[in-house]
Design a protein around this motif. Structure first.
Motif, PDB file in Angstrom:
ATOM      1  N   VAL A  76       0.838  -1.207   0.000  1.00 37.05           N
ATOM      2  CA  VAL A  76       0.000   0.000   0.000  1.00 37.05           C
ATOM      3  C   VAL A  76       0.871   1.255   0.000  1.00 37.05           C
ATOM      4  CG1 VAL A  76      -1.593   1.368   1.407  1.00 37.05           C
ATOM      5  CG2 VAL A  76      -2.014  -1.070   1.061  1.00 37.05           C
ATOM      6  N   LEU A  77       1.957   1.210   0.763  1.00 33.05           N
ATOM      7  CA  LEU A  77       2.818   2.395   0.864  1.00 33.05           C
ATOM      8  C   LEU A  77       3.441   2.784  -0.476  1.00 33.05           C
ATOM      9  CD1 LEU A  77       4.597   1.819   4.300  1.00 33.05           C
ATOM     10  CD2 LEU A  77       2.851   3.524   3.744  1.00 33.05           C
ATOM     11  N   SER A  78       3.514   1.851  -1.423  1.00 33.74           N
ATOM     12  CA  SER A  78       4.046   2.182  -2.751  1.00 33.74           C
ATOM     13  C   SER A  78       3.116   3.127  -3.502  1.00 33.74           C
ATOM     14  CB  SER A  78       4.286   0.905  -3.570  1.00 33.74           C
ATOM     15  OG  SER A  78       3.053   0.279  -3.895  1.00 33.74           O
ATOM     16  N   HIS A  79       1.884   3.276  -3.021  1.00 29.70           N
ATOM     17  CA  HIS A  79       0.913   4.194  -3.650  1.00 29.70           C
ATOM     18  C   HIS A  79       0.764   5.492  -2.856  1.00 29.70           C
ATOM     19  CE1 HIS A  79      -0.436   1.103  -6.482  1.00 29.70           C
ATOM     20  NE2 HIS A  79      -0.369   0.260  -5.479  1.00 29.70           N
ATOM     21  N   VAL A  80       1.605   5.658  -1.845  1.00 28.74           N
ATOM     22  CA  VAL A  80       1.497   6.824  -0.950  1.00 28.74           C
ATOM     23  C   VAL A  80       2.755   7.681  -1.064  1.00 28.74           C
ATOM     24  CG1 VAL A  80       1.264   7.579   1.448  1.00 28.74           C
ATOM     25  CG2 VAL A  80       0.061   5.512   0.666  1.00 28.74           C
ATOM     26  N   GLY A  81       2.554   8.975  -1.219  1.00 26.66           N
ATOM     27  CA  GLY A  81       3.661   9.927  -1.157  1.00 26.66           C
ATOM     28  C   GLY A  81       3.640  10.598   0.206  1.00 26.66           C
ATOM     29  N   TYR A  82       4.712  10.453   0.967  1.00 25.68           N
ATOM     30  CA  TYR A  82       4.746  10.993   2.332  1.00 25.68           C
ATOM     31  C   TYR A  82       5.877  11.997   2.480  1.00 25.68           C
ATOM     32  CZ  TYR A  82       5.791  11.135   7.363  1.00 25.68           C
ATOM     33  OH  TYR A  82       6.067  11.554   8.639  1.00 25.68           O
ATOM     34  N   MET A  83       5.534  13.169   2.960  1.00 24.03           N
ATOM     35  CA  MET A  83       6.524  14.194   3.287  1.00 24.03           C
ATOM     36  C   MET A  83       6.394  14.498   4.769  1.00 24.03           C
ATOM     37  SD  MET A  83       6.858  18.093   1.888  1.00 24.03           S
ATOM     38  CE  MET A  83       7.902  19.283   2.742  1.00 24.03           C
ATOM     39  N   GLY A  84       7.375  14.054   5.548  1.00 23.31           N
ATOM     40  CA  GLY A  84       7.341  14.276   6.977  1.00 23.31           C
ATOM     41  C   GLY A  84       8.072  15.547   7.371  1.00 23.31           C
ATOM     42  N   GLN A  85       8.019  15.873   8.652  1.00 29.48           N
ATOM     43  CA  GLN A  85       8.756  17.044   9.137  1.00 29.48           C
ATOM     44  C   GLN A  85      10.254  16.780   9.144  1.00 29.48           C
ATOM     45  OE1 GLN A  85       7.243  18.761  12.755  1.00 29.48           O
ATOM     46  NE2 GLN A  85       5.162  18.874  11.986  1.00 29.48           N
ATOM     47  N   THR A  86      10.643  15.510   9.335  1.00 30.59           N
ATOM     48  CA  THR A  86      12.042  15.119   9.191  1.00 30.59           C
ATOM     49  C   THR A  86      12.267  14.722   7.744  1.00 30.59           C
ATOM     50  OG1 THR A  86      12.098  14.308  11.466  1.00 30.59           O
ATOM     51  CG2 THR A  86      13.853  13.568  10.002  1.00 30.59           C
ATOM     52  N   LEU A  87      13.116  15.445   7.059  1.00 30.37           N
ATOM     53  CA  LEU A  87      13.241  15.287   5.605  1.00 30.37           C
ATOM     54  C   LEU A  87      14.178  14.139   5.248  1.00 30.37           C
ATOM     55  CD1 LEU A  87      13.470  19.061   4.644  1.00 30.37           C
ATOM     56  CD2 LEU A  87      11.438  17.622   4.886  1.00 30.37           C
ATOM     57  N   ALA A  88      13.709  13.266   4.374  1.00 26.99           N
ATOM     58  CA  ALA A  88      14.493  12.092   3.944  1.00 26.99           C
ATOM     59  C   ALA A  88      15.220  12.435   2.646  1.00 26.99           C
ATOM     60  CB  ALA A  88      13.574  10.893   3.753  1.00 26.99           C
TER      61      ALA A  88
END
Length: 246
Positions: A76-88
């Protein structure tokens, strides 16, 4: 395109860290093509709600689902774009090397990848910084690059934790125009924000106070319910009302 389809939901979510209760019986449903904003004071549980939704933190009680699948779920996560406060981001690589690396992970390559890099670097006003090493970027530039990375590959669901912090108003307008276009194309967007005029732009707003959903609805409905002229006024009235409950 079925715009009323629920693509993600938290149901009766509870989370505590030691004796500190962070989420208390949170239930939120996110529909396809919708932009939902989570607002609330610092420490209200917004980031924790997102992390639990993604399966990055385990709920003590309740359910977190995306596309009818309990989280965490790698597929499922392959279909999700996540931008957190800690930048990867890889600080010792150039902006373009970061974009190529993460684009490849999303299955992008060749001209399609180059086209998306050009589009999103223009969007975040960094098109002239492609060859610059990321550790030379300011914090604001890193956030803008991280947003460009997150948008690559048109993920079905975008989860953005304070995406416009440190971004000037004119660029924020440009980014919001893009987010609205993406929503019209069926992408679903969940974001946290401290910027109240951004909350006004969302289709739905969830107001978290002390780990609870104090109010949830469209900006218009919330303003009507609280007899307020703006979401900021709703926010202030909610905090006042919550204070009277304690």
């Amino acid at each position: 395109m079925q715009l009323d389809k629920v693509v993600a939901q938290l149901a009766h979510a509870h989370k505590a860290f030691g004796k500190q209760k962070v989420l208390e019986d949170i239930s939120i449903a996110l529909k396809k093509g919708q932009i939902m904003g989570l607002i609330g004071p610092s420490g209200s549980g917004k980031t924790t709600a997102i992390k639990c939704w993604l399966g990055m933190e385990a709920l003590d009680k309740g359910e977190a689902e995306i596309y009818d699948q309990p989280m965490p779920n790698r597929k499922v996560l392959s279909h999700v774009g996540y931008m957190g406060q800690t930048l990867a981001l890889y600080e010792n690589l150039s902006a373009k090397e970061n974009l190529v690396f993460f684009g490849n992970l999303k299955g992008l390559s060749g001209q399609k990848l180059n086209d998306e890099i050009k589009r999103y670097m223009q969007l975040v006003d960094l098109e002239d910084k492609l060859t610059q090493i990321v550790h030379q970027f300011s914090d604001g530039m890193k956030r803008r690059l991280s947003l460009a990375v997150t948008l690559l590959g048109h993920p079905d669901l975008l989860i953005l934790d304070e995406p416009t912090v440190g971004i000037d108003p004119s660029l924020r307008q440009k980014i919001w125009h893009e987010l609205r276009q993406l929503a019209k194309q069926g992408q679903t967007i969940l974001m946290t924000t401290h910027v109240m005029d951004e909350a006004e732009r969302c289709d739905q707003v969830g107001l978290l106070v002390d780990g609870e959903i104090f109010a949830l609805g469209s900006p218009k409905d919330l303003k009507q319910k609280f007899n307020a002229q703006s979401i900021e006024e709703v926010f202030l009235k909610a905090e006042e009302a919550k204070g009277h409950e304690i």
